[in-house]
Design a protein around this motif. Structure first.
Motif, PDB file in Angstrom:
ATOM      1  N   ASP A 121      -7.758  -0.418 -12.954  1.00 56.65           N
ATOM      2  CA  ASP A 121      -8.665  -0.134 -14.054  1.00 56.65           C
ATOM      3  C   ASP A 121      -8.048   0.833 -15.078  1.00 56.65           C
ATOM      4  OD1 ASP A 121     -11.120  -0.149 -15.329  1.00 56.65           O
ATOM      5  OD2 ASP A 121     -11.821   1.640 -14.247  1.00 56.65           O
ATOM      6  N   LYS A 122      -7.521   1.957 -14.564  1.00 55.40           N
ATOM      7  CA  LYS A 122      -7.063   3.024 -15.474  1.00 55.40           C
ATOM      8  C   LYS A 122      -5.567   3.009 -15.760  1.00 55.40           C
ATOM      9  CE  LYS A 122      -8.445   7.367 -15.206  1.00 55.40           C
ATOM     10  NZ  LYS A 122      -8.730   8.623 -14.457  1.00 55.40           N
ATOM     11  N   TYR A 123      -4.802   2.418 -14.857  1.00 52.52           N
ATOM     12  CA  TYR A 123      -3.333   2.457 -15.006  1.00 52.52           C
ATOM     13  C   TYR A 123      -2.786   1.042 -14.853  1.00 52.52           C
ATOM     14  CZ  TYR A 123      -4.407   7.338 -13.825  1.00 52.52           C
ATOM     15  OH  TYR A 123      -4.936   8.604 -13.793  1.00 52.52           O
ATOM     16  N   SER A 124      -3.268   0.164 -15.698  1.00 47.71           N
ATOM     17  CA  SER A 124      -3.009  -1.266 -15.468  1.00 47.71           C
ATOM     18  C   SER A 124      -1.554  -1.690 -15.687  1.00 47.71           C
ATOM     19  CB  SER A 124      -3.948  -2.111 -16.321  1.00 47.71           C
ATOM     20  OG  SER A 124      -3.818  -1.712 -17.660  1.00 47.71           O
ATOM     21  N   ASN A 125      -0.742  -0.817 -16.318  1.00 49.32           N
ATOM     22  CA  ASN A 125       0.679  -1.177 -16.482  1.00 49.32           C
ATOM     23  C   ASN A 125       1.511  -0.794 -15.261  1.00 49.32           C
ATOM     24  OD1 ASN A 125       0.428  -2.227 -19.061  1.00 49.32           O
ATOM     25  ND2 ASN A 125       0.474  -0.158 -19.944  1.00 49.32           N
ATOM     26  N   LEU A 126       0.893  -0.036 -14.374  1.00 50.04           N
ATOM     27  CA  LEU A 126       1.599   0.405 -13.166  1.00 50.04           C
ATOM     28  C   LEU A 126       1.535  -0.741 -12.146  1.00 50.04           C
ATOM     29  CD1 LEU A 126       2.875   2.990 -11.960  1.00 50.04           C
ATOM     30  CD2 LEU A 126       0.591   3.752 -11.367  1.00 50.04           C
ATOM     31  N   LYS A 127       2.716  -1.124 -11.663  1.00 49.50           N
ATOM     32  CA  LYS A 127       2.736  -2.270 -10.748  1.00 49.50           C
ATOM     33  C   LYS A 127       2.604  -1.786  -9.298  1.00 49.50           C
ATOM     34  CE  LYS A 127       5.623  -6.214  -9.662  1.00 49.50           C
ATOM     35  NZ  LYS A 127       7.002  -6.413  -9.328  1.00 49.50           N
ATOM     36  N   ILE A 128       1.544  -2.200  -8.617  1.00 52.73           N
ATOM     37  CA  ILE A 128       1.364  -1.792  -7.215  1.00 52.73           C
ATOM     38  C   ILE A 128       2.185  -2.731  -6.335  1.00 52.73           C
ATOM     39  CG2 ILE A 128      -0.303  -1.324  -5.382  1.00 52.73           C
ATOM     40  CD1 ILE A 128      -2.499  -1.339  -7.575  1.00 52.73           C
ATOM     41  N   VAL A 129       3.242  -2.205  -5.714  1.00 48.16           N
ATOM     42  CA  VAL A 129       4.063  -3.080  -4.863  1.00 48.16           C
ATOM     43  C   VAL A 129       3.674  -2.963  -3.386  1.00 48.16           C
ATOM     44  CG1 VAL A 129       6.046  -3.327  -6.400  1.00 48.16           C
ATOM     45  CG2 VAL A 129       5.929  -1.351  -4.869  1.00 48.16           C
ATOM     46  N   GLY A 130       2.767  -2.038  -3.089  1.00 49.65           N
ATOM     47  CA  GLY A 130       2.276  -1.912  -1.722  1.00 49.65           C
ATOM     48  C   GLY A 130       1.175  -0.868  -1.666  1.00 49.65           C
ATOM     49  N   ALA A 131       0.184  -1.094  -0.802  1.00 49.10           N
ATOM     50  CA  ALA A 131      -0.888  -0.123  -0.607  1.00 49.10           C
ATOM     51  C   ALA A 131      -1.352  -0.272   0.842  1.00 49.10           C
ATOM     52  CB  ALA A 131      -2.024  -0.381  -1.580  1.00 49.10           C
ATOM     53  N   VAL A 132      -0.996   0.688   1.675  1.00 52.78           N
ATOM     54  CA  VAL A 132      -1.281   0.584   3.111  1.00 52.78           C
ATOM     55  C   VAL A 132      -2.016   1.843   3.558  1.00 52.78           C
ATOM     56  CG1 VAL A 132      -0.219   0.358   5.405  1.00 52.78           C
ATOM     57  CG2 VAL A 132       0.846  -0.770   3.438  1.00 52.78           C
ATOM     58  N   ASP A 133      -3.081   1.679   4.322  1.00 51.91           N
ATOM     59  CA  ASP A 133      -3.820   2.869   4.767  1.00 51.91           C
ATOM     60  C   ASP A 133      -3.026   3.641   5.828  1.00 51.91           C
ATOM     61  OD1 ASP A 133      -4.974   2.476   7.650  1.00 51.91           O
ATOM     62  OD2 ASP A 133      -5.232   0.526   6.676  1.00 51.91           O
ATOM     63  N   GLY A 134      -3.442   4.867   6.069  1.00 51.59           N
ATOM     64  CA  GLY A 134      -2.670   5.763   6.930  1.00 51.59           C
ATOM     65  C   GLY A 134      -3.048   5.706   8.396  1.00 51.59           C
ATOM     66  N   TYR A 135      -3.770   4.684   8.804  1.00 44.57           N
ATOM     67  CA  TYR A 135      -4.189   4.618  10.200  1.00 44.57           C
ATOM     68  C   TYR A 135      -3.532   3.437  10.925  1.00 44.57           C
ATOM     69  CZ  TYR A 135      -7.079   8.435   8.813  1.00 44.57           C
ATOM     70  OH  TYR A 135      -7.473   9.659   8.352  1.00 44.57           O
ATOM     71  N   VAL A 136      -2.391   2.997  10.395  1.00 43.59           N
ATOM     72  CA  VAL A 136      -1.621   1.938  11.052  1.00 43.59           C
ATOM     73  C   VAL A 136      -0.879   2.544  12.243  1.00 43.59           C
ATOM     74  CG1 VAL A 136      -1.270   0.472   9.021  1.00 43.59           C
ATOM     75  CG2 VAL A 136       0.293   2.370   9.456  1.00 43.59           C
ATOM     76  N   LYS A 137      -0.503   1.688  13.193  1.00 48.67           N
ATOM     77  CA  LYS A 137       0.165   2.185  14.397  1.00 48.67           C
ATOM     78  C   LYS A 137       1.590   2.636  14.106  1.00 48.67           C
ATOM     79  CE  LYS A 137      -1.564   0.330  18.723  1.00 48.67           C
ATOM     80  NZ  LYS A 137      -1.827  -1.096  18.929  1.00 48.67           N
ATOM     81  N   ASP A 138       2.312   1.798  13.363  1.00 49.19           N
ATOM     82  CA  ASP A 138       3.735   2.043  13.193  1.00 49.19           C
ATOM     83  C   ASP A 138       4.060   2.452  11.749  1.00 49.19           C
ATOM     84  OD1 ASP A 138       6.451   2.043  13.200  1.00 49.19           O
ATOM     85  OD2 ASP A 138       6.667   0.115  14.235  1.00 49.19           O
ATOM     86  N   ARG A 139       4.184   3.759  11.574  1.00 47.45           N
ATOM     87  CA  ARG A 139       4.413   4.272  10.211  1.00 47.45           C
ATOM     88  C   ARG A 139       5.823   3.964   9.721  1.00 47.45           C
ATOM     89  NH1 ARG A 139       1.388  10.156  10.735  1.00 47.45           N
ATOM     90  NH2 ARG A 139      -0.723   9.333  10.469  1.00 47.45           N
TER      91      ARG A 139
END
Ligand code: UDP
Length: 238
Positions: A121-139
């Motif tokens: 919405d606010k930073y639409s030129n920024l390309k999100i190449v990954g978004a992973v939550d912090g509760y995964v098993k293998d960081r």
């Protein structure tokens, strides 16, 4: 701990943000550690933490007012606080301006989902190449994915010292990227938590607001800050 004070970035937040922007433009790798008394105290008993904080590649900025006041009291000329939340917000802004890519790692699933909405919405030129939550098993596995996507900005929101240790473990495998451990910043930027009111920030009482909102922070705060004050007092008395 003296060496950590020696390493602290001592100029204005604005000048630091300008350095970040310039490094982002130039694809210059950067590892930013936002320090508070807890960070400094961890270096006393944790070898890995001490090593990463003292590494010449890591940049320490004074996030907590406790660090700023302590440093000044023992003769360091520290201009002001430079907070993790402001660093994260500025990186979103600069990344958007420069049409860069970003990887977000950490916080709860619903928070990371809202982060994606905010960015689109606010930073639409920024390309999100990954978004992973912090509760995964293998960081570490997430970091292997980050390596593949080669982002320009990597924000890791897992809390100290996990976020810093993880970045430090993997950063040698990157040629570029601005890496920052941003603690609870996603919670605030996504709107899931409120930052302290401006008056609290102005009076340097942001820490108090966080304790009032989350009383379980009190023990953590007391443990690290009281020991820190004694440690600094010893330097003063010398
Ligand atoms: N967190 C996480 N995985 C965990 C534990 C914590 O992703 O296993 C996230 C948590 O959801 C929060 C952040 O790490 O978004 C830590 O926030 P906190 O405000 O405690 O950070 P601080 O800046 O105080 O270290």
């Amino acid at each position: 701990m003296r060496k950590l004070f020696d390493k602290l970035y001592n100029k204005s937040a604005e000048s630091f943000h300008t350095i970040m922007k310039s490094n982002l433009k130039k694809d210059k790798k950067m590892f930013i550690v936002t320090a508070n008394p807890e960070t400094f105290m961890m270096s006393e008993n944790d070898d890995e933490m001490r090593e990463l904080l003292l590494d010449k590649e890591s940049i320490l900025v004074p996030d907590g007012i406790g660090i700023v006041k302590a440093a000044r009291s023992i003769g360091y000329n520290i201009e002001e606080r430079i907070t993790g939340i402001d660093i994260a917000s500025k990186l979103l802004e600069y990344g958007n301006e420069e049409k860069k890519s970003i990887y977000l790692f950490g916080a709860k699933e619903e928070v990371i989902d809202s982060m994606k909405d905010v960015l689109m919405d606010k930073y639409s030129n920024l390309k999100i190449v990954g978004a992973v939550d912090g509760y995964v098993k293998d960081r570490d596995k997430v970091f292997e994915d980050i390596k593949k996507t080669k982002p320009d900005i990597v924000l890791v929101a897992l809390g100290i010292p996990y976020q810093e240790k993880l970045i430090y473990k993997h950063i040698k495998d990157f040629n570029k990227g601005i890496f920052v451990g941003v603690g609870g910043s996603f919670d605030v930027i996504s709107g899931h938590k409120k930052r302290a009111p401006k008056l609290f920030i102005k009076l340097n009482l942001e820490w108090l607001y966080r304790i009032i909102k989350e009383p379980k922070r009190l023990k953590r705060f007391y443990d690290s800050n009281v020991k820190f004050l004694f440690k600094v007092k010893k330097y003063k008395d010398k």
